[in-house]
Structures are given as C-alpha cells and as structure tokens.
Design a protein around this motif. Structure first.
Motif, PDB file in Angstrom:
ATOM      1  N   LEU A  91       0.832  -1.193   0.000  1.00  0.00           N
ATOM      2  CA  LEU A  91       0.000   0.000   0.000  1.00  0.00           C
ATOM      3  C   LEU A  91       0.869   1.247   0.000  1.00  0.00           C
ATOM      4  O   LEU A  91       1.695   1.430   0.898  1.00  0.00           O
ATOM      5  N   ARG A 102      -0.905   8.126  -8.804  1.00  0.00           N
ATOM      6  CA  ARG A 102      -1.556   6.814  -8.638  1.00  0.00           C
ATOM      7  C   ARG A 102      -1.054   5.830  -9.691  1.00  0.00           C
ATOM      8  O   ARG A 102      -0.742   4.682  -9.387  1.00  0.00           O
ATOM      9  N   HIS A 112      -2.354  -0.732  -3.987  1.00  0.00           N
ATOM     10  CA  HIS A 112      -3.308   0.359  -3.763  1.00  0.00           C
ATOM     11  C   HIS A 112      -2.546   1.628  -3.433  1.00  0.00           C
ATOM     12  O   HIS A 112      -1.436   1.574  -2.899  1.00  0.00           O
ATOM     13  N   LEU A 114      -3.041   5.191  -1.323  1.00  0.00           N
ATOM     14  CA  LEU A 114      -3.822   5.918  -0.330  1.00  0.00           C
ATOM     15  C   LEU A 114      -3.209   7.297  -0.137  1.00  0.00           C
ATOM     16  O   LEU A 114      -2.009   7.416   0.107  1.00  0.00           O
ATOM     17  N   VAL A 118      -4.909   9.311   5.714  1.00  0.00           N
ATOM     18  CA  VAL A 118      -5.553   8.051   5.373  1.00  0.00           C
ATOM     19  C   VAL A 118      -6.664   7.750   6.376  1.00  0.00           C
ATOM     20  O   VAL A 118      -6.460   7.832   7.585  1.00  0.00           O
ATOM     21  N   SER A 119      -7.820   7.403   5.859  1.00  0.00           N
ATOM     22  CA  SER A 119      -8.937   6.978   6.700  1.00  0.00           C
ATOM     23  C   SER A 119      -8.632   5.585   7.240  1.00  0.00           C
ATOM     24  O   SER A 119      -8.296   4.675   6.473  1.00  0.00           O
ATOM     25  N   ASP A 121     -10.737   3.512   8.318  1.00  0.00           N
ATOM     26  CA  ASP A 121     -11.735   2.598   7.766  1.00  0.00           C
ATOM     27  C   ASP A 121     -11.300   2.105   6.386  1.00  0.00           C
ATOM     28  O   ASP A 121     -11.438   0.910   6.085  1.00  0.00           O
ATOM     29  N   ALA A 122     -10.775   2.992   5.570  1.00  0.00           N
ATOM     30  CA  ALA A 122     -10.301   2.597   4.234  1.00  0.00           C
ATOM     31  C   ALA A 122      -9.113   1.643   4.358  1.00  0.00           C
ATOM     32  O   ALA A 122      -9.027   0.646   3.628  1.00  0.00           O
ATOM     33  N   LEU A 123      -8.225   1.924   5.292  1.00  0.00           N
ATOM     34  CA  LEU A 123      -7.056   1.061   5.492  1.00  0.00           C
ATOM     35  C   LEU A 123      -7.494  -0.316   5.981  1.00  0.00           C
ATOM     36  O   LEU A 123      -7.055  -1.346   5.455  1.00  0.00           O
ATOM     37  N   GLU A 124      -8.365  -0.366   6.962  1.00  0.00           N
ATOM     38  CA  GLU A 124      -8.843  -1.655   7.482  1.00  0.00           C
ATOM     39  C   GLU A 124      -9.582  -2.453   6.408  1.00  0.00           C
ATOM     40  O   GLU A 124      -9.469  -3.670   6.363  1.00  0.00           O
ATOM     41  N   ALA A 125     -10.338  -1.785   5.545  1.00  0.00           N
ATOM     42  CA  ALA A 125     -11.032  -2.483   4.460  1.00  0.00           C
ATOM     43  C   ALA A 125     -10.037  -3.192   3.546  1.00  0.00           C
ATOM     44  O   ALA A 125     -10.289  -4.306   3.092  1.00  0.00           O
ATOM     45  N   LEU A 126      -8.903  -2.555   3.284  1.00  0.00           N
ATOM     46  CA  LEU A 126      -7.889  -3.171   2.434  1.00  0.00           C
ATOM     47  C   LEU A 126      -7.175  -4.322   3.150  1.00  0.00           C
ATOM     48  O   LEU A 126      -6.709  -5.248   2.494  1.00  0.00           O
TER      49      LEU A 126
END
Length: 128
Positions: A91, A102, A112, A114, A118-119, A121-126
């Motif tokens: 990441l 990107r 990915h 980011l 960094v959110s 929630d977005a990190l945990e989703a990945l």
C-alpha cells in the motif's frame, strides 16, 4: 500470508511493515495498527525497510512514497523482486494524490494508493 483470524469481526491480524520518514506519523499509525491487533514493524527509510523484510516477513507493506534518498517507488520495485515480499499486499501511503501519482504507484508494484490523511476505515477495508 502469515495471518490469524480476528474473532471481533475486524480484519485478520497481519504482520505489517510500516515505512515512513516522519517519526511522529509512523508512531501514531503504528500504535493504531497495533491497537487493531496487527503486528507492526516500523522503519524510516528505504534501505532499512529492505534490510528488515527477510526476518520480519510482512504480509502487508505500508510505504510512504516521499522518502529521502531511496523513494518509495524504488523501494516497492525492489521489494517486488524479492521472494519474501513478492506477494505481500503493498500500500502506497502518500501526500502525492494526482492521477499520475496513482499510475506511477501501480506501475512500481503497489496494489493500492492511499492519499494522506488516510482513513483508518479505508485502510482496514484493504487489510481484510
């Protein structure tokens, strides 16, 4: 991947190599990831990150692009050549957020991109 199942419904616990030249940012992110149940090793430059992967064997590499000397693109390309990190989730975590940034990150081997901040929630989703 070397992971265990998290029974709380979150992401499986991962071995995460966090690479950021900002000591404060790395400390905060590392503490947060550890609080979420992950094992974290932190490095602050590319050569030290590369030196640590053989014994740490990360499942995930969270790598800042704007590192001094050897930038995150170079580190990612080198990690993708090595068996131990060839298949790790990689990441990019960076302040560089343009479409070209990107594309460059994906071309360097990141899975990915980011953009900071960094959110979690977005990190945990990945990480799931």
């Amino acid at each position: 991947m070397n992971s265990t199942v998290d029974t709380t419904g979150g992401a499986p616990n991962r071995r995460i190599l966090l690479v950021d030249d900002s000591v404060d940012a790395a400390l905060a992110m590392g503490m947060l990831l550890e609080a979420l149940g992950h094992e974290v090793r932190t490095e602050h430059d590319g050569p030290r990150a590369l030196a640590s992967i053989d014994d740490f064997r990360p499942d995930v590499v969270v790598l800042d692009i704007g590192l001094p000397g050897m930038d995150g693109f170079e580190v990612a390309r080198e990690m993708r050549k090595r068996d131990v990190t060839k298949h790790a989730l990689m990441l990019a975590m960076t302040g560089y957020g343009s479409d070209a940034d990107r594309a460059d990150a994906l071309a360097a081997g990141f899975d990915h991109h980011l953009t900071k901040p960094v959110s979690i929630d977005a990190l945990e989703a990945l990480l799931k």
